[in-house]
Design a protein around this motif. Structure first.
Motif, PDB file in Angstrom:
ATOM      1  N   ILE A 122       9.339  11.136  -2.829  1.00  0.00           N
ATOM      2  CA  ILE A 122       8.451  11.363  -3.978  1.00  0.00           C
ATOM      3  C   ILE A 122       9.068  12.388  -4.934  1.00  0.00           C
ATOM      4  O   ILE A 122       9.069  12.212  -6.159  1.00  0.00           O
ATOM      5  CB  ILE A 122       7.069  11.828  -3.493  1.00  0.00           C
ATOM      6  N   ILE A 123       9.636  13.453  -4.353  1.00  0.00           N
ATOM      7  CA  ILE A 123      10.303  14.468  -5.180  1.00  0.00           C
ATOM      8  C   ILE A 123      11.513  13.850  -5.889  1.00  0.00           C
ATOM      9  O   ILE A 123      11.797  14.166  -7.051  1.00  0.00           O
ATOM     10  CB  ILE A 123      10.721  15.668  -4.307  1.00  0.00           C
ATOM     11  N   ARG A 124      12.231  12.943  -5.196  1.00  0.00           N
ATOM     12  CA  ARG A 124      13.387  12.270  -5.798  1.00  0.00           C
ATOM     13  C   ARG A 124      12.971  11.475  -7.034  1.00  0.00           C
ATOM     14  O   ARG A 124      13.641  11.505  -8.071  1.00  0.00           O
ATOM     15  CB  ARG A 124      14.039  11.349  -4.771  1.00  0.00           C
ATOM     16  N   LEU A 125      11.861  10.749  -6.937  1.00  0.00           N
ATOM     17  CA  LEU A 125      11.392   9.953  -8.073  1.00  0.00           C
ATOM     18  C   LEU A 125      11.013  10.851  -9.251  1.00  0.00           C
ATOM     19  O   LEU A 125      11.346  10.556 -10.408  1.00  0.00           O
ATOM     20  CB  LEU A 125      10.203   9.103  -7.648  1.00  0.00           C
ATOM     21  N   ALA A 126      10.318  11.945  -8.956  1.00  0.00           N
ATOM     22  CA  ALA A 126       9.936  12.866 -10.031  1.00  0.00           C
ATOM     23  C   ALA A 126      11.174  13.516 -10.649  1.00  0.00           C
ATOM     24  O   ALA A 126      11.271  13.656 -11.881  1.00  0.00           O
ATOM     25  CB  ALA A 126       8.981  13.930  -9.489  1.00  0.00           C
TER      26      ALA A 126
ATOM     27  N   ASP B  60       1.955   2.796 -15.766  1.00  0.00           N
ATOM     28  CA  ASP B  60       1.267   1.520 -15.649  1.00  0.00           C
ATOM     29  C   ASP B  60       1.350   1.121 -14.180  1.00  0.00           C
ATOM     30  O   ASP B  60       2.383   0.612 -13.720  1.00  0.00           O
ATOM     31  CB  ASP B  60       1.911   0.464 -16.539  1.00  0.00           C
ATOM     32  N   ALA B  61       0.280   1.383 -13.444  1.00  0.00           N
ATOM     33  CA  ALA B  61       0.293   1.119 -12.005  1.00  0.00           C
ATOM     34  C   ALA B  61       0.483  -0.349 -11.691  1.00  0.00           C
ATOM     35  O   ALA B  61       1.130  -0.705 -10.695  1.00  0.00           O
ATOM     36  CB  ALA B  61      -1.013   1.635 -11.381  1.00  0.00           C
ATOM     37  N   LYS B  62      -0.055  -1.226 -12.555  1.00  0.00           N
ATOM     38  CA  LYS B  62       0.067  -2.658 -12.298  1.00  0.00           C
ATOM     39  C   LYS B  62       1.507  -3.111 -12.415  1.00  0.00           C
ATOM     40  O   LYS B  62       1.998  -3.903 -11.593  1.00  0.00           O
ATOM     41  CB  LYS B  62      -0.809  -3.435 -13.284  1.00  0.00           C
ATOM     42  N   GLU B  63       2.235  -2.627 -13.420  1.00  0.00           N
ATOM     43  CA  GLU B  63       3.639  -2.984 -13.614  1.00  0.00           C
ATOM     44  C   GLU B  63       4.584  -2.084 -12.824  1.00  0.00           C
ATOM     45  O   GLU B  63       5.765  -2.382 -12.688  1.00  0.00           O
ATOM     46  CB  GLU B  63       3.998  -2.913 -15.105  1.00  0.00           C
ATOM     47  N   GLY B  64       4.069  -0.959 -12.332  1.00  0.00           N
ATOM     48  CA  GLY B  64       4.896  -0.041 -11.554  1.00  0.00           C
ATOM     49  C   GLY B  64       5.809   0.820 -12.387  1.00  0.00           C
ATOM     50  O   GLY B  64       6.838   1.302 -11.891  1.00  0.00           O
ATOM     51  N   THR B  65       5.476   1.060 -13.664  1.00  0.00           N
ATOM     52  CA  THR B  65       6.300   1.897 -14.529  1.00  0.00           C
ATOM     53  C   THR B  65       5.711   3.295 -14.601  1.00  0.00           C
ATOM     54  O   THR B  65       4.497   3.472 -14.685  1.00  0.00           O
ATOM     55  CB  THR B  65       6.400   1.304 -15.942  1.00  0.00           C
ATOM     56  N   LEU B  66       6.592   4.286 -14.581  1.00  0.00           N
ATOM     57  CA  LEU B  66       6.161   5.686 -14.595  1.00  0.00           C
ATOM     58  C   LEU B  66       7.217   6.504 -15.316  1.00  0.00           C
ATOM     59  O   LEU B  66       8.419   6.250 -15.183  1.00  0.00           O
ATOM     60  CB  LEU B  66       5.990   6.201 -13.162  1.00  0.00           C
ATOM     61  N   GLY B  67       6.792   7.498 -16.089  1.00  0.00           N
ATOM     62  CA  GLY B  67       7.738   8.371 -16.757  1.00  0.00           C
ATOM     63  C   GLY B  67       7.094   9.129 -17.891  1.00  0.00           C
ATOM     64  O   GLY B  67       5.872   9.336 -17.916  1.00  0.00           O
ATOM     65  N   THR B  68       7.942   9.502 -18.820  1.00  0.00           N
ATOM     66  CA  THR B  68       7.487  10.224 -20.007  1.00  0.00           C
ATOM     67  C   THR B  68       7.667   9.319 -21.219  1.00  0.00           C
ATOM     68  O   THR B  68       8.168   8.195 -21.105  1.00  0.00           O
ATOM     69  CB  THR B  68       8.304  11.514 -20.182  1.00  0.00           C
TER      70      THR B  68
ATOM     71  N   PRO C 189       0.816  -1.225   0.000  1.00  0.00           N
ATOM     72  CA  PRO C 189       0.000   0.000   0.000  1.00  0.00           C
ATOM     73  C   PRO C 189       0.844   1.266   0.000  1.00  0.00           C
ATOM     74  O   PRO C 189       0.497   2.250  -0.660  1.00  0.00           O
ATOM     75  CB  PRO C 189      -0.828  -0.129   1.281  1.00  0.00           C
ATOM     76  N   LEU C 190       1.974   1.258   0.727  1.00  0.00           N
ATOM     77  CA  LEU C 190       2.833   2.435   0.755  1.00  0.00           C
ATOM     78  C   LEU C 190       3.437   2.689  -0.622  1.00  0.00           C
ATOM     79  O   LEU C 190       3.526   3.841  -1.071  1.00  0.00           O
ATOM     80  CB  LEU C 190       3.945   2.246   1.794  1.00  0.00           C
ATOM     81  N   ALA C 191       3.844   1.615  -1.305  1.00  0.00           N
ATOM     82  CA  ALA C 191       4.400   1.760  -2.650  1.00  0.00           C
ATOM     83  C   ALA C 191       3.355   2.317  -3.615  1.00  0.00           C
ATOM     84  O   ALA C 191       3.662   3.155  -4.470  1.00  0.00           O
ATOM     85  CB  ALA C 191       4.924   0.417  -3.147  1.00  0.00           C
ATOM     86  N   GLU C 192       2.118   1.853  -3.484  1.00  0.00           N
ATOM     87  CA  GLU C 192       1.052   2.349  -4.360  1.00  0.00           C
ATOM     88  C   GLU C 192       0.787   3.825  -4.116  1.00  0.00           C
ATOM     89  O   GLU C 192       0.567   4.593  -5.058  1.00  0.00           O
ATOM     90  CB  GLU C 192      -0.220   1.522  -4.131  1.00  0.00           C
ATOM     91  N   THR C 193       0.820   4.244  -2.849  1.00  0.00           N
ATOM     92  CA  THR C 193       0.621   5.664  -2.531  1.00  0.00           C
ATOM     93  C   THR C 193       1.764   6.506  -3.089  1.00  0.00           C
ATOM     94  O   THR C 193       1.545   7.599  -3.632  1.00  0.00           O
ATOM     95  CB  THR C 193       0.522   5.851  -1.011  1.00  0.00           C
ATOM     96  N   THR C 194       2.996   6.002  -2.954  1.00  0.00           N
ATOM     97  CA  THR C 194       4.154   6.709  -3.498  1.00  0.00           C
ATOM     98  C   THR C 194       4.026   6.858  -5.015  1.00  0.00           C
ATOM     99  O   THR C 194       4.288   7.933  -5.572  1.00  0.00           O
ATOM    100  CB  THR C 194       5.453   5.951  -3.146  1.00  0.00           C
ATOM    101  N   PHE C 195       3.622   5.787  -5.683  1.00  0.00           N
ATOM    102  CA  PHE C 195       3.442   5.821  -7.138  1.00  0.00           C
ATOM    103  C   PHE C 195       2.403   6.871  -7.522  1.00  0.00           C
ATOM    104  O   PHE C 195       2.617   7.669  -8.444  1.00  0.00           O
ATOM    105  CB  PHE C 195       3.028   4.434  -7.636  1.00  0.00           C
ATOM    106  N   TRP C 196       1.304   6.888  -6.817  1.00  0.00           N
ATOM    107  CA  TRP C 196       0.211   7.828  -7.137  1.00  0.00           C
ATOM    108  C   TRP C 196       0.649   9.275  -6.932  1.00  0.00           C
ATOM    109  O   TRP C 196       0.373  10.145  -7.761  1.00  0.00           O
ATOM    110  CB  TRP C 196      -0.999   7.487  -6.279  1.00  0.00           C
ATOM    111  N   LEU C 197       1.354   9.561  -5.838  1.00  0.00           N
ATOM    112  CA  LEU C 197       1.783  10.931  -5.562  1.00  0.00           C
ATOM    113  C   LEU C 197       2.851  11.386  -6.560  1.00  0.00           C
ATOM    114  O   LEU C 197       2.845  12.553  -6.987  1.00  0.00           O
ATOM    115  CB  LEU C 197       2.325  11.031  -4.131  1.00  0.00           C
ATOM    116  N   ALA C 198       3.781  10.483  -6.928  1.00  0.00           N
ATOM    117  CA  ALA C 198       4.786  10.847  -7.935  1.00  0.00           C
ATOM    118  C   ALA C 198       4.112  11.122  -9.280  1.00  0.00           C
ATOM    119  O   ALA C 198       4.499  12.048 -10.007  1.00  0.00           O
ATOM    120  CB  ALA C 198       5.819   9.727  -8.067  1.00  0.00           C
ATOM    121  N   HIS C 199       3.099  10.311  -9.613  1.00  0.00           N
ATOM    122  CA  HIS C 199       2.342  10.533 -10.848  1.00  0.00           C
ATOM    123  C   HIS C 199       1.641  11.887 -10.798  1.00  0.00           C
ATOM    124  O   HIS C 199       1.642  12.645 -11.794  1.00  0.00           O
ATOM    125  CB  HIS C 199       1.328   9.405 -11.021  1.00  0.00           C
ATOM    126  N   LEU C 200       1.075  12.223  -9.661  1.00  0.00           N
ATOM    127  CA  LEU C 200       0.380  13.505  -9.494  1.00  0.00           C
ATOM    128  C   LEU C 200       1.349  14.668  -9.665  1.00  0.00           C
ATOM    129  O   LEU C 200       1.018  15.692 -10.281  1.00  0.00           O
ATOM    130  CB  LEU C 200      -0.284  13.553  -8.117  1.00  0.00           C
TER     131      LEU C 200
END
Length: 547
Positions: free
Chosen positions: A277-281, A213-221, A190-201
């Motif tokens: 979260i800022i680090r991931l972004a 892709d939240a299911k695969e955990g991939t995020l970017g441009t 759950p913590l990882a999912e929240t981190t993913f959502w906030l970084a996406h936001l």
């Protein structure tokens, strides 16, 4: 050297009981580490899925609880640890060698039995009760023998009767820490999912479209994407900040206001979580617009430590400067002692900060090393007047010590592939003039800036601070086993991947300091060793020594 050895062994007499206790702790720690690394008790649970197999398979939990219990007990008994140590020193423990021998024999039998248990065949074979009871009895007996080697039975009896409240609090804290670890594992996803959502936001506020892709955990441009694993949820940073704040609050418990100081825990945890979260972004921004290689190598590994360092400094600064946290009767005052500590530590701390920032914006090759040298040298020059009383005479014996350090460093250097060295590859990509400038600053940094900054911090400050709070009143040649060993170990751990050579090197530099009480001797030994290493690198192209 003969004089140094005579003084070292002279120190053993009055501190023999303490030295013996350190030796016994090292023995127990080595045994626990060896067992935890060598054995995989989960194999027994797989082969023997009943309650006895489950107990043995989860035996590592008992080790974690024991470590947490020991740490909690040391914290609770903190004000009385010195009295307990003096009490132990007064006790004549004639038979400790007998109990140690019994412990080692029992441990050997325990290892033999554990090996036999792990060889139980597959299938529905059930572990015989006698085997399980024998294994459990041996584990308890082995530890009991160690306790009796550490101190006689009447000491433990008095300790239980006198400190039963502290023992109970430490037990509850250890169980709570273990249960908290299990809870953290449950909350990991759950913590990882929240981190993913906030970084996406956060990225949504910068880019019109995000590839995710939240299911695969991939995020970017569209140009650069990363996989955000559950380990990137930020729980490690939250745990580090919690430990840091706990140590800080305990050390300054007499200067902080309670319960207000307890708010430092949620504030620090929230700050490091948001920083993650800022680090991931920022990693995705860096990979998209500047360099994917820098993003996934240097920045990914260093940005977390930079964030932790900034937040740790912020916690200290905020607690010291805000009357809400700081007791108004013990406001922080700048004194001569404060100035000396600042002068000794600032060059080293700035060197580490510059190294982390440079590594964050580099791939495998740190092209910003010259800036680290300039920052460190500027700090040393700024505080130069504060170093006048540290003793800057030198001797040929210090040079000989540096030659010995060079030998240790070369002998213990881990093998590496010269064709895949990042320094060689990075220099090959630079123009000749730029490579020449980098090598010049690398030599100056290794031979002058780094030895001065490290010796000021470790042999000028830490080795005396571990003896007394008023370290400036401690002579530089004052020896204690505790400060000698701990400062050397910390110096070794600073050299990632070469910690054994680093610990031995720290000991030799400390011996150079003890010989005449001149910091100049330790610096000359350090300069000599690093100059020989630099010459070795340049003559034989052993760039791995500079990695």
């Amino acid at each position: 050297m003969v004089g140094i050895a005579r003084r070292l062994f002279a120190e053993v007499k009055p501190y023999a009981p303490g030295f013996r206790r350190v030796f016994l702790v090292v023995v127990l720690a080595a045994e626990a580490l060896g067992v935890s690394v060598y054995f995989d008790p989960w194999l027994l649970l797989k082969n023997n899925p009943n309650w006895s197999g489950w107990v043995i398979a989860n035996s590592s939990a008992f080790l974690r609880i024991a470590v947490a219990f020991t740490g909690g007990l040391l914290v609770v008994l903190g004000p009385r640890l010195r009295d307990l140590s003096l009490e132990l020193n007064r006790i004549k423990h004639r038979y400790w060698r007998v109990w140690l021998l019994a412990h080692l024999l029992s441990f050997g039998v325990f290892i033999f039995l554990s090996v036999r248990l792990l060889k139980i065949p597959d299938g529905s074979f059930h572990l015989p009760v006698v085997w399980f009871i024998s294994w459990l009895t041996l584990s308890v007996t082995t530890f009991a023998f160690w306790l009796l080697a550490f101190a006689p039975v009447h000491f433990w009896g008095r300790l239980i009767r006198r400190e039963y409240i502290a023992l109970s609090v430490a037990s509850l804290a250890a169980i709570a820490a273990w249960a908290g670890g299990l809870l953290a594992q449950k909350l990991w996803r759950p913590l990882a999912e929240t981190t993913f959502w906030l970084a996406h936001l956060l990225l949504d506020s910068v880019y019109p479209s995000i590839a995710s892709d939240a299911k695969e955990g991939t995020l970017g441009t569209a140009a650069f994407q990363v996989h955000i694993a559950p380990a990137c949820s930020g729980y490690e940073g939250m745990a580090l900040v919690t430990v840091f704040v706990a140590v800080y609050v305990w050390l300054l418990r007499n200067e902080l206001r309670f319960p207000q100081a307890l708010l430092l825990f949620p504030l620090g945890i929230l700050a490091i979580y948001l920083a993650n979260i800022i680090r991931l972004a920022a990693l995705i921004l860096l990979g998209t617009h500047i360099s994917p290689e820098v993003a996934v190598s240097g920045f990914h590994s260093q940005a977390g430590w930079i964030a932790f360092t900034v937040i740790a400094v912020g916690v200290i600064a905020g607690a010291h400067r805000m009357p809400f946290f700081k007791d108004t009767d013990t406001q922080f005052r700048v004194t001569g002692k404060t100035h000396l500590a600042t002068a000794l530590l600032t060059p080293f701390l700035l060197m580490l900060a510059a190294a982390m920032i440079a590594a964050a914006f580099s791939a495998d090759f740190n092209q910003f090393y010259p800036l680290q040298v300039i920052v460190t040298a500027a700090a040393i020059w700024h505080f130069r007047r504060g170093y006048s009383r540290l003793g800057w005479e030198w001797s040929w014996q210090a040079v000989a010590m540096g030659i010995a350090v060079f030998g240790v460093w070369i002998i213990l250097e881990p093998a590496s592939d010269p064709t895949r060295n990042p320094v060689a590859a990075g220099l090959a990509e630079l123009p000749y003039w730029a490579a020449g400038i980098w090598i010049f600053f690398r030599v100056i940094g290794s031979v002058i800036a780094v030895p001065l900054a490290e010796e000021l911090a470790f042999r000028g400050y830490l080795i005396r601070k571990l003896i007394a709070r008023d370290f400036e009143n401690i002579p530089l040649n004052r020896f204690t086993w505790f400060s000698f060993l701990l400062s050397s170990v910390l110096f070794g751990l600073l050299h990632d991947g070469r910690w054994i050579a680093g610990i031995i090197t720290g000991m030799l530099f400390a011996l150079a300091l003890y010989r005449r009480g001149q910091l100049g001797d330790a610096v000359v030994a350090h300069v000599t060793a690093n100059a020989l290493i630099a010459a070795y690198v340049l003559v034989y192209a052993k760039w791995g020594l500079w990695s």
